[in-house]
Design a protein around this motif. Sequence first.
Motif, PDB file in Angstrom:
ATOM      1  N   PRO A  76      45.779  26.905  37.701  1.00  0.00           N
ATOM      2  CA  PRO A  76      45.362  27.465  36.455  1.00  0.00           C
ATOM      3  C   PRO A  76      44.012  27.278  35.851  1.00  0.00           C
ATOM      4  N   SER A  77      43.253  26.434  36.258  1.00  0.00           N
ATOM      5  CA  SER A  77      41.834  26.318  35.960  1.00  0.00           C
ATOM      6  C   SER A  77      40.853  27.271  36.299  1.00  0.00           C
ATOM      7  N   ASN A  78      41.456  27.996  37.232  1.00  0.00           N
ATOM      8  CA  ASN A  78      40.342  29.101  37.779  1.00  0.00           C
ATOM      9  C   ASN A  78      39.759  30.024  36.655  1.00  0.00           C
ATOM     10  N   GLU A  79      38.349  29.707  36.511  1.00  0.00           N
ATOM     11  CA  GLU A  79      37.803  30.488  35.343  1.00  0.00           C
ATOM     12  C   GLU A  79      37.646  32.067  35.725  1.00  0.00           C
ATOM     13  N   LEU A  80      37.208  32.399  36.889  1.00  0.00           N
ATOM     14  CA  LEU A  80      37.049  33.733  37.159  1.00  0.00           C
ATOM     15  C   LEU A  80      38.290  34.452  37.046  1.00  0.00           C
ATOM     16  N   ALA A  81      39.524  33.653  37.358  1.00  0.00           N
ATOM     17  CA  ALA A  81      40.953  34.519  36.979  1.00  0.00           C
ATOM     18  C   ALA A  81      41.040  34.577  35.832  1.00  0.00           C
ATOM     19  N   MET A  82      40.701  33.559  34.879  1.00  0.00           N
ATOM     20  CA  MET A  82      41.067  33.669  33.330  1.00  0.00           C
ATOM     21  C   MET A  82      40.123  34.964  32.810  1.00  0.00           C
ATOM     22  N   GLU A  83      38.858  34.917  33.283  1.00  0.00           N
ATOM     23  CA  GLU A  83      38.032  35.806  32.679  1.00  0.00           C
ATOM     24  C   GLU A  83      38.610  37.334  33.197  1.00  0.00           C
ATOM     25  N   LYS A  84      39.257  37.388  34.281  1.00  0.00           N
ATOM     26  CA  LYS A  84      39.961  38.789  34.812  1.00  0.00           C
ATOM     27  C   LYS A  84      41.144  39.243  34.032  1.00  0.00           C
ATOM     28  N   LEU A  85      41.958  38.064  33.832  1.00  0.00           N
ATOM     29  CA  LEU A  85      42.878  37.918  32.965  1.00  0.00           C
ATOM     30  C   LEU A  85      42.670  38.487  31.559  1.00  0.00           C
ATOM     31  N   TRP A  86      41.635  38.107  31.130  1.00  0.00           N
ATOM     32  CA  TRP A  86      41.429  38.382  29.616  1.00  0.00           C
ATOM     33  C   TRP A  86      40.907  40.135  29.481  1.00  0.00           C
ATOM     34  N   PHE A  87      40.268  40.458  30.610  1.00  0.00           N
ATOM     35  CA  PHE A  87      39.894  41.836  30.813  1.00  0.00           C
ATOM     36  C   PHE A  87      40.928  42.686  30.811  1.00  0.00           C
ATOM     37  N   TYR A  88      41.946  42.239  31.614  1.00  0.00           N
ATOM     38  CA  TYR A  88      43.085  43.133  31.821  1.00  0.00           C
ATOM     39  C   TYR A  88      43.915  43.124  30.560  1.00  0.00           C
ATOM     40  N   MET A  89      44.085  42.119  29.655  1.00  0.00           N
ATOM     41  CA  MET A  89      44.826  42.089  28.338  1.00  0.00           C
ATOM     42  C   MET A  89      44.072  43.001  27.296  1.00  0.00           C
TER      43      MET A  89
END
Length: 469
Positions: free
Chosen positions: A168-181
Amino acid sequence: MDGNLNTNNNSVPNIVSEYEAMSRNGGLSLLHEKDFIELILYFEKELMLDKALEITDLAIERFNFLPDLYLKKAQILLALNNTSDAFEAVDQALLLAPSENEAKLLKANCLIINKEYDQAFNLLNDIMMVGSQKDRINTMLLRARIHEELKDYTQMFNQIRNVLDLEPSNELAMEKLWFYMESQRSYHQGITYLNQLLDNDPYAYMAWYNLGQAYSCIGEYENSLAAYEYSFLIHPSFELGYKDCADLAFQMCRYRFALKVYLEALDNIGPDSELFACIGECYYKLKEYRLARLNYRKSNKLDPYNDEVHYYLGLCYAAEHKYDIALQHYYKALKIEDSREEYFAATAEAFYKQGDADKADYYFKKATDLGGDIPEIWLSYVKFLYEIEEFDRAFDVLEEADEYTYSSELLYYKVLVLIAQDDKEEACEVLKEALSEDFDKHVILYRLNPELKKDQEITSIINYFFSED
């Protein structure tokens, strides 16, 4: 020389001079693998990639049996956008270590850059079968990237979700999640997922931050503030969390709350020119001008060429009717940046308050020349001309403004000017247009000309539109 570089001192002159001295004296052959790696990493950090590549090639000449050196060369070549040579370096690494998943991941990256997606997928599938959790996470991130480039956003989201379920703390995945949203406007879907994620891991600060962004985008600002606040409470050095939380609070006119967040950022992140300016602006909005000036001066000390800081210092002094000092700061702001219409308008206002109508007129004119599409600039100019009873000039300025911008407030000013010019009939027609556009703004008439409350014809028209409204 003993072949060991002094890399404890991170200054550019020492490391570069030691390396160059060894080059001149033929001492590079004495360097160990560790020395080369430290030197390569240093030049990478300094973004001196050509030099890093040069040293990597020297290291490979000495240690051509080490796959890590070829991997490092491939990474540098990719950073230099040299994909073809990066391929060669990766293939050499795989010859030396055929089962090395890091090399396979790097090759998959090269394939994606070349848009060879099928080959990349095949390679990534192999890694998923035998790789560690870290390898599988990196594999899913690369898969997400392929789906993103193919515009298959549903599969992109699925891969990101798989990563975050594991980490859950993976920053790159969080950045990509925001791009998707953001790109898909899937804020509600994202909010649902992030809340589920946070139920399992309430300390994932980037998840709270993304949740704050999502709530803000759908207008749930209180929830957004709360989510942003959790992000920096969990991770006290998370600068973006403070900034977006305080900025949103400021936009909501919650200046005390914004100030509290900015002050927390100051305690946890340290002094910064922009941060002091934001704190100053909060105090300015709260009419605590002394504290506003104190923080603006701190900002100015860290960045003497910030024109906005001088502008706001001027506004602070103007608010206390200290127009001489205000003008000094407006001049400083204009000296740094002479294309901001609000600086000219504020200077004009200060001269007007001092009773210098000629200079005020000059600076108002400069302001409208720069900000012709901004109604507020024209309103300030017309109000000034109306108050000094230059009604004909005020009418001309209103006509000119009509060529560049539109505002119901300008219509009300036109009513006032027409009445002052004894053109009551035209004033009533314009009043009807203004009332139909924005009824509530009619108070402008009474604020600038209280006698109009006694004007039966004007009052009758306003009352008619009130009943219609």
